[in-house]
Design a protein around this motif. Structure first.
Motif, PDB file in Angstrom:
ATOM      1  N   MET A  74      -1.265   3.869   5.588  1.00  0.00           N
ATOM      2  CA  MET A  74       0.011   3.369   5.626  1.00  0.00           C
ATOM      3  C   MET A  74       0.641   3.933   4.481  1.00  0.00           C
ATOM      4  O   MET A  74       0.475   3.507   3.087  1.00  0.00           O
ATOM      5  CB  MET A  74       0.279   2.023   5.523  1.00  0.00           C
ATOM      6  N   PRO A  75       1.817   4.889   4.422  1.00  0.00           N
ATOM      7  CA  PRO A  75       2.447   5.348   3.301  1.00  0.00           C
ATOM      8  C   PRO A  75       3.404   4.374   2.579  1.00  0.00           C
ATOM      9  O   PRO A  75       3.977   3.448   3.134  1.00  0.00           O
ATOM     10  CB  PRO A  75       3.166   6.822   3.806  1.00  0.00           C
ATOM     11  N   PHE A 108       6.163  -2.243  -5.733  1.00  0.00           N
ATOM     12  CA  PHE A 108       4.869  -2.786  -5.075  1.00  0.00           C
ATOM     13  C   PHE A 108       5.107  -3.203  -3.830  1.00  0.00           C
ATOM     14  O   PHE A 108       6.314  -3.447  -3.335  1.00  0.00           O
ATOM     15  CB  PHE A 108       4.719  -4.037  -5.809  1.00  0.00           C
ATOM     16  N   LEU A 109       4.092  -3.190  -3.019  1.00  0.00           N
ATOM     17  CA  LEU A 109       3.928  -3.379  -1.699  1.00  0.00           C
ATOM     18  C   LEU A 109       4.185  -5.015  -1.169  1.00  0.00           C
ATOM     19  O   LEU A 109       3.887  -5.684  -2.236  1.00  0.00           O
ATOM     20  CB  LEU A 109       2.549  -3.087  -0.944  1.00  0.00           C
ATOM     21  N   HIS A 110       4.883  -5.290  -0.315  1.00  0.00           N
ATOM     22  CA  HIS A 110       5.021  -6.503   0.274  1.00  0.00           C
ATOM     23  C   HIS A 110       4.007  -7.051   0.863  1.00  0.00           C
ATOM     24  O   HIS A 110       3.157  -6.550   1.468  1.00  0.00           O
ATOM     25  CB  HIS A 110       6.086  -6.708   1.409  1.00  0.00           C
ATOM     26  N   MET A 137      -0.354   5.460  -1.175  1.00  0.00           N
ATOM     27  CA  MET A 137      -0.926   5.318   0.189  1.00  0.00           C
ATOM     28  C   MET A 137      -2.002   4.073   0.197  1.00  0.00           C
ATOM     29  O   MET A 137      -2.645   4.176  -0.691  1.00  0.00           O
ATOM     30  CB  MET A 137      -1.584   6.690   0.767  1.00  0.00           C
ATOM     31  N   THR A 138      -1.940   3.503   1.245  1.00  0.00           N
ATOM     32  CA  THR A 138      -2.704   2.418   1.433  1.00  0.00           C
ATOM     33  C   THR A 138      -3.385   2.485   2.575  1.00  0.00           C
ATOM     34  O   THR A 138      -3.237   2.851   3.824  1.00  0.00           O
ATOM     35  CB  THR A 138      -1.919   1.192   1.618  1.00  0.00           C
ATOM     36  N   ALA A 141      -8.314  -3.689   2.495  1.00  0.00           N
ATOM     37  CA  ALA A 141      -7.235  -2.761   2.041  1.00  0.00           C
ATOM     38  C   ALA A 141      -7.398  -2.498   0.806  1.00  0.00           C
ATOM     39  O   ALA A 141      -7.829  -2.968  -0.106  1.00  0.00           O
ATOM     40  CB  ALA A 141      -5.850  -3.265   2.337  1.00  0.00           C
ATOM     41  N   TRP A 142      -7.357  -1.000   0.658  1.00  0.00           N
ATOM     42  CA  TRP A 142      -7.508  -0.323  -0.892  1.00  0.00           C
ATOM     43  C   TRP A 142      -6.388   0.938  -0.860  1.00  0.00           C
ATOM     44  O   TRP A 142      -5.676   1.269  -0.107  1.00  0.00           O
ATOM     45  CB  TRP A 142      -8.830   0.017  -0.855  1.00  0.00           C
ATOM     46  N   GLN A 143      -6.088   1.031  -2.187  1.00  0.00           N
ATOM     47  CA  GLN A 143      -5.446   2.538  -2.402  1.00  0.00           C
ATOM     48  C   GLN A 143      -6.310   3.609  -2.928  1.00  0.00           C
ATOM     49  O   GLN A 143      -6.842   4.387  -2.117  1.00  0.00           O
ATOM     50  CB  GLN A 143      -4.585   2.042  -3.386  1.00  0.00           C
TER      51      GLN A 143
END
Lengths: 139, 157
Positions: free
Chosen positions: A32-33, A44-46, A92-93, A113-115
């Motif tokens: 997921m970009p 930051f991601l939600h 990217m995640t 999940a990681w980056q």
């Protein structure tokens, strides 16, 4: 609650530009970009977008496991618990699901999940799914 | 832990009670909240209710139109997070530590989904929350949520 199609990602996942980027140990890796539409606090991601990625990865892993068994059963999500471990930054995640146990009536699944570093997860989730055998006409 | 909230302090009036409707204009219209278009519905001393309209691009299955479960997670994340500030009466930087959702039934095609977040206990560093999602009748919930938020210092706020 997820009745996703075995083939392809659901509209929700496509709306967030998720795609299958790899396949490791029998489970698809979903990417997921980073974009404004998955952002919480600026940069930051939600947490909800991370959770969505984890759920999509978990569902993809079960469908692949069911297909590997020659099963055409569907699934129904019962619950999910998500642990948030690190802030997701503007990269990217990735997420992958692992089917811990696939029984006749339910499946236990974990997803991470990681980056940049797979050994440093930003979040992990545990899910339970009901396995629903397809109804046979006239039975 | 996910520092997943916009920097609200600069946008919130000083010396004013925490206003969930005002804060949702930032959290619900920006970033992921904006993508989902979260709307403020109401609040009490320790709860906040938000809502998301059904949309074709938010579904899990095009055949049934059932909403993706992650949409409900995002809704409950924002509603429970805001319930802490509402109970506290002011904003404090925090991140989601964990969140659990039990899906009692699907959210059907075309139906607006409401999420009510309740802060049932607060300590210096932790906010304990629960909540539920429904389609307009709170007595007929579609999901239950529980979780914790941890206060973070200025370093990551």
């Amino acid at each position: 609650m997820n009745h996703t199609h075995p083939a392809g990602l659901p509209p929700y996942a496509l709306a967030l530009d998720m795609e299958i980027v790899d396949n490791v140990e029998g489970a698809p890796v979903i990417g997921m970009p980073f974009a404004n539409k998955v952002q919480g606090r600026p940069g930051f991601l939600h947490g909800g977008a991370i959770s969505g990625l984890l759920e999509i990865a978990a569902v993809a892993a079960i469908h692949q496991a069911l297909r590997a068994k020659g099963s055409d059963s569907g699934i129904k999500q019962v619950n999910v618990t998500i642990d948030f471990m690190r802030g997701g930054v503007g990269h990217m995640t990735y997420a992958v699901g692992e089917v811990i146990r696939l029984g006749r009536t339910m499946a236990n699944v974990e997803a991470r999940a990681w980056q940049d570093d797979r050994t440093k997860p930003i979040a992990m989730a545990t899910m339970h799914y009901l396995i629903r055998r397809p109804k046979i006409e006239g039975s | 832990m996910t520092p997943n909230k916009p920097d609200l302090r600069s946008a919130i009036p000083k010396n004013a009670a925490f206003d969930p409707a005002l804060v949702n204009k930032l959290m619900g219209k920006f970033g992921h909240g904006g993508f989902l278009d979260m709307e403020y519905v109401g609040h009490g001393n320790d709860w906040v209710e938000l809502a998301i309209d059904w949309r074709e691009d938010l579904v899990a299955d095009p055949d049934t139109g059932i909403l993706a479960s992650a949409v409900v997670i995002s809704l409950m994340d924002n509603a429970t997070s805001m319930s802490i500030w509402t109970k506290l009466g002011e904003f404090r930087p925090q991140v989601t530590m964990d969140l659990r959702l039990d899906y009692l039934r699907p959210s059907p095609s075309g139906a607006r989904v409401y999420g009510r977040g309740i802060c049932y206990h607060l300590t210096h560093s932790i906010g304990f929350v629960r909540g539920f999602a429904h389609n307009g009748n709170p007595d007929d919930p579609l999901a239950h949520a529980s979780g914790t938020f941890i206060r973070v210092g200025d370093r990551v706020s």
